[in-house]
Design a protein around this motif. Structure first.
Motif, PDB file in Angstrom:
ATOM      1  N   SER A  65      -4.687  -2.078   4.798  1.00  0.00           N
ATOM      2  CA  SER A  65      -3.457  -1.840   4.045  1.00  0.00           C
ATOM      3  C   SER A  65      -2.443  -2.891   4.454  1.00  0.00           C
ATOM      4  O   SER A  65      -2.375  -3.270   5.626  1.00  0.00           O
ATOM      5  CB  SER A  65      -2.856  -0.478   4.399  1.00  0.00           C
ATOM      6  N   SER A 104      -4.100   7.285  -5.491  1.00  0.00           N
ATOM      7  CA  SER A 104      -4.640   7.516  -4.136  1.00  0.00           C
ATOM      8  C   SER A 104      -6.050   8.066  -4.211  1.00  0.00           C
ATOM      9  O   SER A 104      -6.945   7.617  -3.489  1.00  0.00           O
ATOM     10  CB  SER A 104      -3.771   8.517  -3.373  1.00  0.00           C
ATOM     11  N   ARG A 108      -0.645  11.249  -1.350  1.00  0.00           N
ATOM     12  CA  ARG A 108      -2.099  11.386  -1.298  1.00  0.00           C
ATOM     13  C   ARG A 108      -2.656  12.197  -2.468  1.00  0.00           C
ATOM     14  O   ARG A 108      -3.849  12.175  -2.705  1.00  0.00           O
ATOM     15  CB  ARG A 108      -2.550  11.992   0.027  1.00  0.00           C
ATOM     16  N   SER A 155       0.809  -1.219   0.000  1.00  0.00           N
ATOM     17  CA  SER A 155       0.000   0.000   0.000  1.00  0.00           C
ATOM     18  C   SER A 155       0.842   1.268   0.000  1.00  0.00           C
ATOM     19  O   SER A 155       0.296   2.367  -0.040  1.00  0.00           O
ATOM     20  CB  SER A 155      -0.945   0.004   1.206  1.00  0.00           C
ATOM     21  N   SER A 208     -11.333  -1.053   5.417  1.00  0.00           N
ATOM     22  CA  SER A 208     -10.162  -0.671   4.613  1.00  0.00           C
ATOM     23  C   SER A 208      -8.909  -1.233   5.271  1.00  0.00           C
ATOM     24  O   SER A 208      -8.588  -0.846   6.393  1.00  0.00           O
ATOM     25  CB  SER A 208     -10.045   0.849   4.526  1.00  0.00           C
ATOM     26  N   ARG A 263      -9.393   6.133  -2.821  1.00  0.00           N
ATOM     27  CA  ARG A 263     -10.123   6.691  -1.666  1.00  0.00           C
ATOM     28  C   ARG A 263     -11.612   6.876  -1.975  1.00  0.00           C
ATOM     29  O   ARG A 263     -12.428   6.917  -1.064  1.00  0.00           O
ATOM     30  CB  ARG A 263      -9.513   8.028  -1.250  1.00  0.00           C
ATOM     31  N   PHE A 285      -6.706   6.819   3.688  1.00  0.00           N
ATOM     32  CA  PHE A 285      -7.407   5.728   2.996  1.00  0.00           C
ATOM     33  C   PHE A 285      -8.199   4.888   4.003  1.00  0.00           C
ATOM     34  O   PHE A 285      -9.332   4.470   3.748  1.00  0.00           O
ATOM     35  CB  PHE A 285      -6.393   4.847   2.247  1.00  0.00           C
TER      36      PHE A 285
END
Lengths: 610, 168
Positions: free
Chosen positions: A304, A291, A286, A280, A302, A295, A323
């Motif tokens: 990672s 990203s 971001r 990730s 969620s 998102r 995220f």
């Protein structure tokens, strides 16, 4: 009648009682009727129950009545059953397999570990009592996975049980175990349990493209009954797959995900119960398109996965937290806040922590003298390069310095004119010994050109090539051949393609032919071999040419290793994954960076290098 | 992929009570499949005996609260009726509240029969012997030999402590 009044001045005296007698010799006449003998007999007593003619006048009207306590119900979703795969007889044999015990770990210690069942704990941020009870009332994972209900090909280690239990209950999670500890297996098993228990019904698994075959293979191994659909084919087929609700696990890569979703309206986005991002760090920026698209995916959970949650700057962690939905959009938590969030949402274990008895990784730096031709070429290139840089004055950019570094690094690999190479000579010498002992080695380089060049010289050792230039369909067969062919002793890989996600723990030797810009990437590469299941120590050889740019880069990277440890905890030697920034690259030649570029990372991305 | 709505071949019940430091008593019953997978959980809100109950029941107050008052409330609310109920507290046993469902206690109970089940010794009311013997083959057939039948009681205890902690 006597007068009882006392005399004046005399004490009170009672008179003696008077006694009268009465005659009791009364005459009783008994008649001869027979009644006397009847009186002497015991009477006979019997009981009759006649009905009452009227309602009785006295009945107790009070009896104890207690109000029933109020109750709370926790409902559990119905179990989801998947069609069990065929060839049951073959699998039964597989179930008996046990994980390799770390050396020195006695049976008693194992038994002790088994005594402690792994219970699922509700996350701290879960407020609903019903939700908390749901997790508490789940059986210990060992019961769940011991073959009574779900079959596991190998018994997980205790820390893996903990990881599975943690993931199972987390809506936002970053599993940041050090490379080689089984993040893939823990994730697959947690996904499996969530699907089976009806907690999730639609899972999106996103990983880098080269790792798709790896995830397919691991899903088949750890949860054979789960149908996994890989996102591939033309756009019409992919659109259909995105829209299909009945796919439990959809496996895709970052590129396809971004390409397909950025063309969709946001309201058309497919909805998932769980989105898992492997490696990730791909969304560490971001502002990147990847990203932003990821998102926007509607999701309930969620997760990672990365062994290197921080590659360059702490802000990268903030992007992952965004995220995961644990920080507001565009927020910039400070170090203290990041540490706090890390404690709650990150689970990270290192090999030292969980496998103290694992066969060690033995690092050795092979400091080599350049060959005469190399030395001559290197000196000329460096001298001319530095002179040119100085002549540029204010026009000098990081790119100019970077080009010089790359040129010098290439010369340390091989003299372009004569083909002389101290590293190659050392490699061939080492490989003679390795091949003779029947062992296997993997070698990493930054350049595919170097790999192809080395392949010519290492043919006698059955060298195989695995880098970005090799078509994806041919990569799995290459890995299979390397594993199974006893005459194949060397696998030449690029950092970009081979550093992540592969299981090569049957290799006892790792060569880092040239140094990557980021020690975390080097660690990832090394951990292809030094991972769970490794039976022997892994010997890692870093080739560093003496008095060259390589020595200077090595020094800077070593100094930077400690900088970010405090975010992810003490004793974590592998999280310090810091590329050189512009100021440090300028510093390699005693040049000063422009002030506005002081913190920019100049390392190439792994994909570009592959 | 298919939802499994059918009743498991053998449904187990695990009943336990927990007493808070304040004297409140909370009870819970966990209904699981033969493999220990939870199907339903019912727990009572904390119960505090009033003065009348204390006077009337005296030394039999706890068996009344645990074995009758709370157990009956939970039994009545259960949607999935178990084939057998396990308890580990002699004060929480009752051979009337659970009706025809046999109750096994993993502790000695006065005047009850001693039985062994999946490697654990348990007590059984003589009045329920016949019913238990009828369902015992189900247990033997479907519950794995490696199963620890007292483990779900630990889950119930933790759940009750969690519930009481939040209720407090």
């Amino acid at each position: 009648m006597q007068d009882y009044a006392p005399q004046q001045g005399s004490p009170l005296l009672l008179p003696a009682p008077r006694v009268d007698s009465i005659r009791n010799d009364l005459q009783i006449q008994t008649l001869t009727t027979g009644a006397n003998s009847a009186l002497k007999r015991w009477p006979k007593v019997t009981v009759n129950s006649p009905k009452l003619l009227t309602r009785p006048g006295f009945v107790p009207t009070w009896k104890p009545f207690w109000q029933k306590p109020k109750t709370i119900q926790v409902a559990f979703p119905d179990i989801i059953e998947f069609q069990e795969p065929k060839a049951e007889s073959e699998k039964k044999e597989l179930r008996r397999l046990k994980p390799p015990q770390a050396s020195g770990e006695g049976e008693e210690a194992s038994a002790e570990k088994k005594k402690k069942p792994t219970r699922i704990k509700p996350p701290d941020d879960l407020l609903s009592m019903e939700d908390r009870l749901f997790y508490i009332l789940q059986p210990p994972l060992e019961n769940w996975l011991s073959g009574q209900e779900l079959v596991m090909p190998f018994e997980p280690f205790a820390y893996q049980y903990e990881g599975i239990a943690w993931l199972f209950s987390q809506k936002s999670a970053l599993l940041a175990d050090e490379m080689g500890l089984g993040k893939t297996m823990q994730t697959i098993t947690a996904v499996r349990l969530l699907l089976r228990s009806g907690q999730v019904r639609r899972v999106l698994m996103v990983c880098p493209k080269p790792l798709i075959p790896n995830w397919q293979r691991e899903f088949k191994l750890w949860s054979e009954e789960l149908p996994v659909t890989t996102m591939e084919g033309d756009s019409a087929r992919r659109k259909m797959l995105w829209e299909m609700q009945s796919i439990p696990v959809l496996l895709t890569n970052y590129e396809i995900l971004v390409r397909d979703l950025q063309n969709m309206e946001e309201e058309e986005y497919p909805r998932f119960d769980l989105v898992v991002l492997d490696e990730s760090q791909r969304i560490k920026n971001r502002d990147s398109l990847t990203s932003e698209v990821i998102r926007r995916i509607p999701r309930r959970r969620s997760w990672s996965l990365t062994g290197t949650p921080i590659e360059n700057r702490p802000e990268e962690l903030a992007s992952l937290f965004e995220f995961m939905g644990v920080v507001p959009a565009r927020s910039s938590p400070d170090m203290r806040q990041l540490k706090k969030l890390s404690d709650v949402y990150i689970l990270r274990r290192t090999k030292d922590l969980v496998q103290p008895d694992m066969p060690p990784r033995l690092d050795r730096d092979a400091v080599l003298e350049l060959s005469p031709a190399q030395q001559s070429a290197y000196d000329i290139a460096e001298k001319e390069g530095v002179v040119q840089l100085n002549d540029m004055g204010d026009e000098i950019t990081i790119q100019h310095v970077f080009e010089l570094v790359m040129r010098l690094k290439q010369i340390t690999n091989c003299d372009p004119l004569t083909g002389e190479s101290a590293k190659k000579d050392r490699l061939l010498a080492d490989m003679e010994e390795i091949a003779a002992s029947g062992a296997k080695a993997i070698l990493f380089s930054q350049w595919t050109k170097t790999i192809d060049w080395l392949a010519e010289y290492t043919k006698p050792f059955g060298a195989l090539v695995y880098h970005g230039g090799v078509p994806t369909t041919k990569r799995e067969p290459i890995l299979k051949q390397f594993k199974e062919d006893p005459n194949s002793h060397l696998l030449l890989m690029s950092y970009g393609t081979g550093a992540v996600g592969l299981n090569l723990q049957f290799s006892q030797y790792v060569f880092l032919y040239d140094r990557w810009w980021n020690p975390a990437v080097e660690d990832q590469a090394i951990n292809r071999a030094h991972r769970i299941g490794v039976a022997n120590p892994v010997i890692v050889t870093r080739f560093i040419c003496k008095d060259t740019i390589e020595e200077r880069i090595d020094l800077v990277l070593r100094q930077k290793r400690e900088l970010f440890e405090k975010i992810l905890g003490d004793g974590d030697a592998s999280t310090t994954s810091l590329s050189l920034n512009a100021a440090e690259v300028f510093g390699l030649f005693d040049l000063k960076a422009r002030s506005d570029k002081g913190t920019r990372s100049i390392g190439p991305t792994s994909e570009k290098a592959a | 992929m298919a939802d499994s709505k059918k009743r498991p071949p053998c449904v187990l019940g695990f009943y336990k009570t927990v007493t808070h430091v304040t004297g409140d008593i909370c009870g819970g019953v966990l209904i699981t499949s033969h493999l220990g997978r939870p199907i339903e959980f019912q727990c009572s809100l904390p119960v505090r005996p009033n003065a009348t109950q204390q006077t009337l029941y005296g030394s039999s107050l706890l068996p009344f609260l645990k074995g009758e008052l709370i157990a009956e409330a939970l039994h009545d609310k259960l949607e999935a009726k178990p084939d057998i109920v396990f308890v580990d507290d002699p004060e929480a046993v009752s051979d009337t509240i659970w009706g025809t469902i046999p109750v096994l206690c993993f502790a000695e109970v006065k005047d009850w029969l001693s039985r062994s089940i999946k490697g654990k010794s348990a007590s059984l009311s003589p009045a329920q012997q016949e019913r238990f013997e009828k369902m015992e083959p189900l247990l033997k057939q479907h519950v794995p030999d490696s199963a620890d039948l007292s483990e779900p009681l630990v889950r119930v205890e933790q759940a009750l402590k969690e519930a009481m902690g939040q209720a407090a």
